[in-house]
Design a protein around this motif. Structure first.
Motif, PDB file in Angstrom:
ATOM      1  N   GLU A  34     -25.251  22.526 -20.248  1.00 19.36           N
ATOM      2  CA  GLU A  34     -25.763  21.327 -19.580  1.00 19.36           C
ATOM      3  C   GLU A  34     -24.939  20.141 -20.054  1.00 19.36           C
ATOM      4  O   GLU A  34     -25.037  19.713 -21.206  1.00 19.36           O
ATOM      5  N   ARG A  37     -25.261  15.692 -18.481  1.00 19.57           N
ATOM      6  CA  ARG A  37     -26.668  15.322 -18.681  1.00 19.57           C
ATOM      7  C   ARG A  37     -27.543  16.505 -18.325  1.00 19.57           C
ATOM      8  O   ARG A  37     -27.090  17.482 -17.728  1.00 19.57           O
ATOM      9  N   ARG A  38     -28.819  16.427 -18.670  1.00 18.83           N
ATOM     10  CA  ARG A  38     -29.774  17.496 -18.388  1.00 18.83           C
ATOM     11  C   ARG A  38     -29.843  17.747 -16.879  1.00 18.83           C
ATOM     12  O   ARG A  38     -29.869  16.819 -16.081  1.00 18.83           O
ATOM     13  N   ASP A  85     -28.453  27.009 -26.280  1.00 26.12           N
ATOM     14  CA  ASP A  85     -28.269  26.153 -25.111  1.00 26.12           C
ATOM     15  C   ASP A  85     -27.115  26.597 -24.219  1.00 26.12           C
ATOM     16  O   ASP A  85     -26.797  25.912 -23.242  1.00 26.12           O
TER      17      ASP A  85
END
Length: 120
Positions: A34, A37-38, A85
């Motif tokens: 990601e 940004r998210r 992540d």
């Protein structure tokens, strides 16, 4: 042909940086991260676990990743990202580079499920 010489030199430098010898590569895995940004994802290449001062940061299992820019993957961003992540992609480094360099116009073929033998 100074222009051709410069292009050749840039391509050779990129190839030397990516591929150590033969099919061995410095990039270990192709992942999605990601970034910036998210909710927005970028293709990245893992280059190994973090070491030295960055590994001292109190974050679990940081991995070095390189996020290339389009259409010139010789530039990009270095990020230290927690392993949890990262989303692994089932494509080769070469396929990922084609995807990045083409700005998404050249996509790797989807894996086809194996054909089942007829029952009976």
């Amino acid at each position: 042909m100074p222009v051709a010489r410069n292009i050749y030199a840039a391509v050779k430098q990129l190839t030397d940086a990516i591929f150590v010898s033969g099919s061995q590569t410095n990039f270990r895995r192709v992942v999605l991260v990601e970034y910036p940004r998210r909710g927005v994802y970028a293709i990245a290449f893992t280059t190994g676990p973090t070491r030295g001062p960055i590994a001292q940061i109190p974050a679990p299992d940081l991995v070095n990743v390189f996020v290339p820019t389009t259409p010139n993957p010789t530039s990009g961003f270095y990020l230290a990202v927690p392993e949890k992540d990262l989303t692994p992609l089932d494509i080769t480094v070469e396929q990922a580079f084609k995807l990045v360099m083409s700005a998404g116009l050249v996509s790797p073929e989807e894996s086809k499920p194996p054909e089942r033998a007829p029952e009976g």
